[in-house]
Write an enzyme that holds these catalytic residues in place. Structure first.
Site, short mmCIF file in Angstrom:
data_model
loop_
_atom_site.label_atom_id
_atom_site.label_comp_id
_atom_site.label_asym_id
_atom_site.label_seq_id
_atom_site.Cartn_x
_atom_site.Cartn_y
_atom_site.Cartn_z
N ASN A 97 2.23 1.44 -10.33
CA ASN A 97 2.58 2.76 -10.29
C ASN A 97 3.03 3.32 -9.11
O ASN A 97 2.89 3.07 -8.04
CB ASN A 97 1.30 3.52 -10.69
CG ASN A 97 0.52 4.06 -9.59
OD1 ASN A 97 0.79 5.00 -9.11
ND2 ASN A 97 -0.61 3.40 -9.12
N ASN A 131 -8.19 10.83 0.79
CA ASN A 131 -7.24 9.70 0.43
C ASN A 131 -6.50 9.36 1.54
O ASN A 131 -5.16 9.65 1.58
CB ASN A 131 -6.49 9.99 -1.10
CG ASN A 131 -5.35 9.00 -1.24
OD1 ASN A 131 -5.38 7.68 -0.80
ND2 ASN A 131 -4.69 9.22 -2.26
N THR A 152 -4.62 1.18 -4.02
CA THR A 152 -3.68 0.08 -4.78
C THR A 152 -3.10 -0.56 -3.55
O THR A 152 -2.67 -0.37 -2.32
CB THR A 152 -2.76 0.75 -5.59
OG1 THR A 152 -2.07 1.68 -4.89
CG2 THR A 152 -3.24 1.24 -6.84
N GLY A 201 -11.13 -1.51 -7.50
CA GLY A 201 -10.02 -2.40 -7.83
C GLY A 201 -10.14 -3.51 -8.65
O GLY A 201 -10.79 -4.40 -8.69
N GLY A 202 -9.42 -3.38 -9.68
CA GLY A 202 -9.42 -4.34 -10.82
C GLY A 202 -10.55 -4.47 -11.62
O GLY A 202 -10.87 -5.41 -12.36
N GLY A 257 3.04 9.31 -7.41
CA GLY A 257 3.61 9.98 -6.51
C GLY A 257 2.66 11.58 -6.23
O GLY A 257 3.17 12.38 -5.74
N LYS A 273 -8.17 13.58 -9.78
CA LYS A 273 -6.94 12.92 -9.10
C LYS A 273 -6.71 13.62 -7.91
O LYS A 273 -7.12 14.55 -7.76
CB LYS A 273 -5.86 13.19 -10.18
CG LYS A 273 -4.49 12.40 -9.73
CD LYS A 273 -3.75 12.76 -10.86
CE LYS A 273 -2.14 12.14 -10.32
NZ LYS A 273 -2.03 11.06 -9.84
N CYS A 331 -2.89 7.48 1.82
CA CYS A 331 -1.54 8.13 1.58
C CYS A 331 -0.54 8.19 3.05
O CYS A 331 -1.30 8.03 4.16
CB CYS A 331 -1.38 9.39 1.22
SG CYS A 331 -2.62 10.34 2.41
#
Lengths: 314, 271
Positions: free
Chosen positions: A67, A124, A190, A240-241, A70, A43, A127
């Site tokens: 989601n 990431n 996402t 994704g998905g 955060g 994560k 963000c």
């Protein structure tokens, strides 16, 4: 039996299936042998301790969920001292996902997590960039380049740039990340979304808006993975998905060299080893010996008119 | 390694029955392997994949407390109230259907050796969560008192089950005005005075949690609470189900699925 190994630059994975950041911890070892999957992706962590967003942090929608967790984080020191060592018990490469609000902070964190036992760093950049009105780095090529150049200078480890679907410049952002030194692209994060409870008229997430994931996101991120794969020469990791073998195959055929499975693990925690078995069985049945025969094999050569349209699409 | 070597299992279990127990609640009974049931502890839960119909397709699993895990009878029981999409589709399950469950999950209640006299204070579906403690108390020769609270007498549940396991049962209802904290406080104080409360367990009501916390603090009696929170993964990965807890160093956020759902009563904070 089919050879499932896949190459992501200097890294070779024993299988193309790995978890998506934010949907995986070592706690999954209570359900299956984590040595079976291609890599371990943690994560996202931040340098500082963060509490995350108010609850409710998740709500379900048709074909998926939103989601607004955060990025709660115990901070990088805790992560380096206590989390990285846990993963030494498995051979699968450890990929550490990081996030920061500025390019400089990003670079410092990247250097700090460039530790023995870490095989790659997933950055990431979806963000918010606090220097750019909170818009995500990966929304625009200019901010992508600035973040990626700083990150590149901070570490010799492979850098995977995680792109955002919240952009009108998929190809430009993908090329910017490559030009600034990314070793692979993860496509994608996402999609910003919302849901409202009609009885209370309140947004169904404590943070009002959040990211859509799950099967309903897949056509969008599959399209992005395809666009990215045909516009860069570094590997693309589809995300994704994904919840079925069909989904895995679509991403591979579109050009992804590996895939990440996220939300589907919430419904079926052992889905990754199942998809690996199903992929091997399917390749055996099709007489496909190894993944390069499949990756990027999409037959888009007869669709030149449609391609022009696709270039114009976000 | 076989699947049996992993502590958490996803299993497709046949439905034995799914009947109404009163106007609001239903009891779902699944046939379950005895070795899986033998590993279940009071306070743990399963994460249920609710069936999909043409009208409704709940995407996420639903956490549900174990009402009974009977290894000898190969049965797994749940007690639930139909409140929304997920439980709505659960209510339509019929004998012979198959239910996808994941578990057992979370940490169960503590039963310290010197806790010989237990008090349960439960309301609504919180009774389901505390019910397995009655089995454990009987098996380990402890004395159990159960205060069962409900809106009215028709939806009081499990009274016979508790009595059948040798518990003393005190029923209180909103209808009779006996369920308020003010009315309950002297009842509990009286039990404490009689030496019948070495430890307290509660579930299902913020008001009752506060009351138990006061009793616990005033009399120095330890206690535990089972908490609920909306969940996505149920095994600690997603950080969806956090709640706030008072710890010596300040307020911390803990995951109900992984650090709970059972917590030290004194540390729990209201929803």
């Amino acid at each position: 039996m089919a050879d499932l190994t896949t190459k992501l630059g200097s890294l070779t994975l024993q299988s193309p299936i790995m978890p998506a950041s934010g949907t995986f911890t070592d706690e999954l070892a209570q359900v299956f042998d984590l040595g079976l999957i291609g890599a371990h992706v943690t994560k996202t962590i931040t340098a500082e301790t963060r509490g995350g967003n108010p609850t409710p942090r998740v709500c379900e929608v048709a074909g998926g969920m939103l989601n607004s967790i955060g990025i709660p984080s115990k901070g990088v020191d805790y992560f380096v001292d206590h989390v990285i060592p846990i993963y030494r018990q498995w051979d699968a490469p450890l990929v550490v996902s990081i996030s920061a609000g500025t390019a400089d902070d990003f670079a410092r964190l990247c250097a700090r997590v460039s530790q023995p036992g870490v095989a790659a760093i997933e950055v990431n950049i979806s963000c918010p960039n606090i220097e750019e009105d909170g818009k995500a780095f990966a929304m625009r090529p200019e901010t992508t380049i600035r973040a990626m150049e700083a990150l590149r200078a901070a570490s010799d480890l492979p850098l995977w740039a995680k792109l955002s679907p919240n952009t009108g410049q998929t190809v430009e952002v993908a090329q910017a990340a490559e030009a600034a030194g990314a070793d692979a692209l993860v496509v994608a994060n996402t999609l910003l979304a919302m849901a409202i409870d009609v009885d209370s008229r309140k947004p169904r997430l404590g943070n009002l808006m959040g990211g859509l994931s799950g099967p309903s996101l897949k056509p969008i991120t599959l399209r992005m993975a395809y666009q990215a794969a045909r516009s860069v020469s570094i590997p693309v990791i589809g995300c994704g998905g994904i919840s079925t073998l069909q989904d895995v195959l679509e991403y591979l055929i579109a050009g992804a060299a590996a895939v990440q499975v996220g939300t589907a693990s919430f419904r079926e925690p052992a889905i990754m080893p199942r998809l690996i078995e199903e992929l091997a069985a399917w390749m055996d049945a099709q007489g496909i010996a190894s993944l390069p025969e499949l990756i990027g094999s999409v037959r888009d050569d007869e669709a030149s008119d449609a391609m022009i349209y696709a270039e114009a699409a976000p | 390694m076989s699947v049996h070597d992993f502590p958490i299992r996803q299993a497709a279990l046949p439905v034995l029955s799914n009947n109404k127990v009163n106007e609001e609640y239903r009891q779902l009974i699944l046939r379950a392997p005895s070795e899986l049931m033998a590993r279940c502890r009071p306070g743990q839960f399963f994460h249920l994949l609710c069936p999909t119909t043409s009208e409704s397709a709940p995407f996420l699993r639903r956490p549900m407390s174990i009402y009974a895990a009977l290894a000898d009878r190969e049965e797994l029981h749940f007690l639930y109230k139909v409140t929304g999409l997920g439980t709505g589709t659960l209510a339509r399950l019929q004998t012979g259907d198959v239910m996808d469950v994941l578990g057992p999950l979370g940490n169960g209640f503590t039963l310290a050796d010197d806790w010989r006299n237990l008090l349960l204070v439960a309301r609504g579906v919180g009774l389901a969560t505390l019910a397995p403690l009655a089995h454990a108390a009987k098996d380990s020769g402890r004395r159990l008192t159960a205060i069962c609270s409900a809106r009215h007498a028709d939806v009081l549940m499990s009274v016979q089950m508790f009595e059948g396991l040798g518990a003393d049962v005190i029923t209180v209802t909103d209808q009779d005005g006996t369920s308020t904290p003010d009315a309950l406080r002297p009842v509990i104080d009286n039990l404490v005075a009689q030496g019948r409360v070495d430890a307290m367990f509660t579930c299902g009501s913020n008001r009752l949690l506060k009351l138990c916390q006061q009793v616990s603090a005033d009399h120095g009696i330890p206690g535990e609470v089972a908490l609920e929170q909306q969940m996505a993964c149920g095994i600690g990965m997603c950080q969806c189900c956090v709640r706030s807890f008072r710890k010596p160093g300040g307020i911390v956020q803990l995951r109900v699925c992984a650090e709970g759902p059972v917590f030290d009563m004194a540390e729990a904070m209201g929803a």
